[in-house]
Design an enzyme around this catalytic site. Sequence first.
Site, PDB file in Angstrom:
ATOM      1  N   MET A   1       0.818  -1.218   0.000  1.00  0.00           N
ATOM      2  CA  MET A   1       0.000   0.000   0.000  1.00  0.00           C
ATOM      3  C   MET A   1       0.851   1.267   0.000  1.00  0.00           C
ATOM      4  O   MET A   1       0.356   2.349  -0.298  1.00  0.00           O
ATOM      5  CB  MET A   1      -0.906  -0.004   1.230  1.00  0.00           C
ATOM      6  CG  MET A   1      -0.118   0.125   2.521  1.00  0.00           C
ATOM      7  SD  MET A   1      -1.192   0.145   3.936  1.00  0.00           S
ATOM      8  CE  MET A   1       0.026   0.333   5.253  1.00  0.00           C
ATOM      9  N   LYS A   2       2.145   1.126   0.362  1.00  0.00           N
ATOM     10  CA  LYS A   2       2.979   2.315   0.495  1.00  0.00           C
ATOM     11  C   LYS A   2       3.262   2.976  -0.857  1.00  0.00           C
ATOM     12  O   LYS A   2       3.679   4.124  -0.908  1.00  0.00           O
ATOM     13  CB  LYS A   2       4.285   1.990   1.231  1.00  0.00           C
ATOM     14  CG  LYS A   2       4.087   1.353   2.593  1.00  0.00           C
ATOM     15  CD  LYS A   2       3.456   2.281   3.611  1.00  0.00           C
ATOM     16  CE  LYS A   2       4.475   3.103   4.333  1.00  0.00           C
ATOM     17  NZ  LYS A   2       3.935   3.770   5.520  1.00  0.00           N
ATOM     18  N   ASP A   3       3.018   2.268  -1.965  1.00  0.00           N
ATOM     19  CA  ASP A   3       3.132   2.888  -3.297  1.00  0.00           C
ATOM     20  C   ASP A   3       2.280   4.151  -3.374  1.00  0.00           C
ATOM     21  O   ASP A   3       2.659   5.145  -3.995  1.00  0.00           O
ATOM     22  CB  ASP A   3       2.625   1.934  -4.389  1.00  0.00           C
ATOM     23  CG  ASP A   3       3.542   0.744  -4.619  1.00  0.00           C
ATOM     24  OD1 ASP A   3       4.608   0.676  -3.996  1.00  0.00           O
ATOM     25  OD2 ASP A   3       3.154  -0.134  -5.429  1.00  0.00           O
TER      26      ASP A   3
ATOM     27  N   THR B   1       7.903   1.613   1.783  1.00  0.00           N
ATOM     28  CA  THR B   1       7.901   3.001   1.293  1.00  0.00           C
ATOM     29  C   THR B   1       9.040   3.175   0.299  1.00  0.00           C
ATOM     30  O   THR B   1       8.889   3.850  -0.723  1.00  0.00           O
ATOM     31  CB  THR B   1       8.074   3.992   2.456  1.00  0.00           C
ATOM     32  OG1 THR B   1       7.003   3.766   3.364  1.00  0.00           O
ATOM     33  CG2 THR B   1       8.045   5.437   1.986  1.00  0.00           C
TER      34      THR B   1
END
Length: 338
Positions: free
Chosen positions: A42-44, A74
């Site tokens: 999800m850090k994209d 990240t």
Amino acid sequence: MIYNSIIETIGNTPMIRLNKINKGIKGDILVKVEYFNPGNSMKDRMAVKMVEDAEKEGILKPGGTIIEGTSGNTGMGLALAAIAKGYKCIFTMADKQSKEKIDILKAVGAEVIVCPTNVAPEDPRSYYSVAKKLNQDIPNSFYPNQYDNLSNAQAHYETTGPEIWEDTEGKITHYAAGVGTGGSMCGTAKFLKEKNPGIVTVGIDTYGSVFKKYKETGVFDEDEIYPYLTEGIGEDILPKNVDFDMIDHFIKVTDKDAAVMTRRLSREEGLFVGWSCGAAVHGALEYAKANLKEGDRMVIILPDHGTRYLGKIYNDDWMRNHGFLEDKAYGTARDIIA
Ligand code: PMP
């Protein structure tokens, strides 16, 4: 559909119903599976947002270097943004992070500096301090600082929250997520609570982290801080992206319960996910067992992919050495016969 670069494929990840692990628990339990993002986490979402906001503000200029302290995910998002937009990357990581994460960042062209885990954040050797120092020393460098950069939570306010709202057609009563920088929990929660203030949010914390006690007492208790193994959640600082008003309850989950639940997600649901996903599901289901009613619907965020943990929680020897694999149900045939 033709995408102009890899970063255009970020977001719109699938929402999947749990079928087995939630047996006996009332309500509908859905998971949003963030490893479908191109960097497998999800850090994209927030990495690209931090880069694009910095470009708009003129903090990041052509030919610049992105420097960040990261637990790996990240860094992967930043590396993809850097490739698409032509920047260099240097990442500092704590040595507790899995080797796979370090290797993945190198594979996409980043320079990685590994720093000791068990030193205070203000210690010059910590991965926070090393990142800050490099930012001071390297000209035309940008330090996103995911902890305090509010573009992080904003990315989830703009994408994760609306996706959950649309996929559930607004039929959601509970939202649960692990809390590290706080961006995914609090940005998403802000969007959902604006849509429906009745939605209850559950933050998942680790033993060894300050969040739960701080929420419940307002005290930053240094005695709460001690080493733990789960990667990506829990902190020994209070990041600006953690908005405690957005988190109604905290549940703490042990390293072992998180690891065992992660393996169950893979084997029983076909969700080959990362360690903090097991923490999120274990904690969320504990809350759900005690609080959900028939007709309720909880959405849990699953942050990353299992490949990053093959040498740890998906390795039977590693699990046994940590006392996390007591029964033989998930061992090898040889183990079971022996
Ligand atoms: N799980 C994993 C694997 C992560 O990398 C992170 C990011 N630190 C989190 C959970 C927590 O997410 P956030 O930083 O948005 O609180």
